[in-house]
Design a protein around this motif. Sequence first.
Motif, PDB file in Angstrom:
ATOM      1  N   ASP A   1       0.824  -1.216   0.000  1.00  0.00           N
ATOM      2  CA  ASP A   1       0.000   0.000   0.000  1.00  0.00           C
ATOM      3  C   ASP A   1       0.854   1.259   0.000  1.00  0.00           C
ATOM      4  OD1 ASP A   1      -2.624  -1.191   0.063  1.00  0.00           O
ATOM      5  OD2 ASP A   1      -2.224  -1.769   2.137  1.00  0.00           O
TER       6      ASP A   1
ATOM      7  N   ALA B   1      -1.151  -3.496  -9.708  1.00  0.00           N
ATOM      8  CA  ALA B   1      -2.450  -3.504  -9.036  1.00  0.00           C
ATOM      9  C   ALA B   1      -3.554  -2.903  -9.902  1.00  0.00           C
ATOM     10  CB  ALA B   1      -2.361  -2.752  -7.715  1.00  0.00           C
TER      11      ALA B   1
ATOM     12  N   MET C   1      -6.812  -4.959 -10.977  1.00  0.00           N
ATOM     13  CA  MET C   1      -8.173  -4.525 -10.633  1.00  0.00           C
ATOM     14  C   MET C   1      -9.074  -4.509 -11.857  1.00  0.00           C
ATOM     15  SD  MET C   1      -7.790  -1.588  -7.677  1.00  0.00           S
ATOM     16  CE  MET C   1      -6.286  -0.789  -8.236  1.00  0.00           C
TER      17      MET C   1
ATOM     18  N   GLU D   1      -6.935 -12.603  -6.573  1.00  0.00           N
ATOM     19  CA  GLU D   1      -7.439 -11.559  -5.684  1.00  0.00           C
ATOM     20  C   GLU D   1      -7.079 -11.850  -4.234  1.00  0.00           C
ATOM     21  OE1 GLU D   1     -11.489  -9.016  -4.621  1.00  0.00           O
ATOM     22  OE2 GLU D   1     -11.537 -10.535  -6.212  1.00  0.00           O
TER      23      GLU D   1
ATOM     24  N   TRP E   1      -3.407 -10.939  -3.745  1.00  0.00           N
ATOM     25  CA  TRP E   1      -3.213  -9.486  -3.790  1.00  0.00           C
ATOM     26  C   TRP E   1      -3.761  -8.812  -2.543  1.00  0.00           C
ATOM     27  CZ3 TRP E   1      -7.443  -5.944  -5.450  1.00  0.00           C
ATOM     28  CH2 TRP E   1      -7.036  -4.611  -5.451  1.00  0.00           C
ATOM     29  N   ALA E   2      -4.894  -9.272  -2.036  1.00  0.00           N
ATOM     30  CA  ALA E   2      -5.503  -8.663  -0.848  1.00  0.00           C
ATOM     31  C   ALA E   2      -4.581  -8.747   0.358  1.00  0.00           C
ATOM     32  CB  ALA E   2      -6.838  -9.338  -0.541  1.00  0.00           C
TER      33      ALA E   2
ATOM     34  N   THR F   1      -5.544  -1.056  -0.293  1.00  0.00           N
ATOM     35  CA  THR F   1      -5.922  -0.846  -1.685  1.00  0.00           C
ATOM     36  C   THR F   1      -7.059  -1.783  -2.072  1.00  0.00           C
ATOM     37  OG1 THR F   1      -3.660  -0.171  -2.226  1.00  0.00           O
ATOM     38  CG2 THR F   1      -5.075  -0.817  -4.060  1.00  0.00           C
ATOM     39  N   HIS F   2      -6.970  -3.026  -1.644  1.00  0.00           N
ATOM     40  CA  HIS F   2      -8.036  -3.980  -1.948  1.00  0.00           C
ATOM     41  C   HIS F   2      -9.343  -3.548  -1.300  1.00  0.00           C
ATOM     42  CE1 HIS F   2     -10.402  -7.705  -1.142  1.00  0.00           C
ATOM     43  NE2 HIS F   2     -10.177  -7.869  -2.440  1.00  0.00           N
TER      44      HIS F   2
ATOM     45  N   ARG G   1     -15.746  -2.047  -6.876  1.00  0.00           N
ATOM     46  CA  ARG G   1     -14.906  -2.934  -7.685  1.00  0.00           C
ATOM     47  C   ARG G   1     -14.716  -2.393  -9.097  1.00  0.00           C
ATOM     48  NH1 ARG G   1     -14.034  -7.862  -5.217  1.00  0.00           N
ATOM     49  NH2 ARG G   1     -13.617  -8.869  -7.221  1.00  0.00           N
TER      50      ARG G   1
END
Length: 240
Positions: free
Chosen positions: A22, A184, A188, A218, A221-222, A228-229, A237
């Motif tokens: 982040d 990212a 997304m 996902e 990445w989370a 950010t997620h 979304r």
Amino acid sequence: MSDEPRFLNDVTVELVKHSASDTDVLWAARVSTAGEQSLEEVGKDPERSKGLINYLMRDRHGSPFEHNSMTFFVSAPILVFREFMRHRVGWSYNEESGRYRELQPVFYVPGHERKLVQEGKPGRYVFVDGSPEQHKLVTEAMEGAYRQAYAAYQEMLEAGVAREVARAVLPVGLFSTMYATCNARSLMHFLSLRTKNEQAKVPSFPQREIEMVAEKMEAAWAELMPLTHAAFVANGRVAP
């Protein structure tokens, strides 16, 4: 590996390399107002600035979300990769080659949780569960076709036919492997199109098999960029 076909109903996604946090969003955003002083953000706690991340996401200031990198190893049916590689901006791919190696007999057969029946017109359809008889038909038909195709492939190889020619008989249900690298922002965008989620402002209707890959990406990445997620989810979304 054995020449005996194997049948799988799931995909593999592994995060093999990354430079993503982040904090990367914060210093990239603050250079516009702080110049060289934005370097002070590199070591700061991003929790103190999660409001900025949410603002950037909400107002779709997208470039600060590009200063990171994630590389995934993906093993999935070829039919998934042909959809996946429609995503070109912010993605890099390298896939195994049927010209240079003998392809292994690993094939996709849907599990019982995979909905089989499409109802409705194009653009306004839904998928519903199949009957036990339909699942039995799908399993038997796919496994039989796979066995026959791979036997033909092996027969040609044994006769000295080039791999790049013999592979033409193999179906899109064959598993392949690739490395996929993204940032990212590009991820997304991929998730907004390849997952079906009630929190999404814009509905999407992905094929289930590519959605299985997207869900695993996902989740990885989370963990890397939780703020950010969270902002991505909270703002419908929609990729910035």
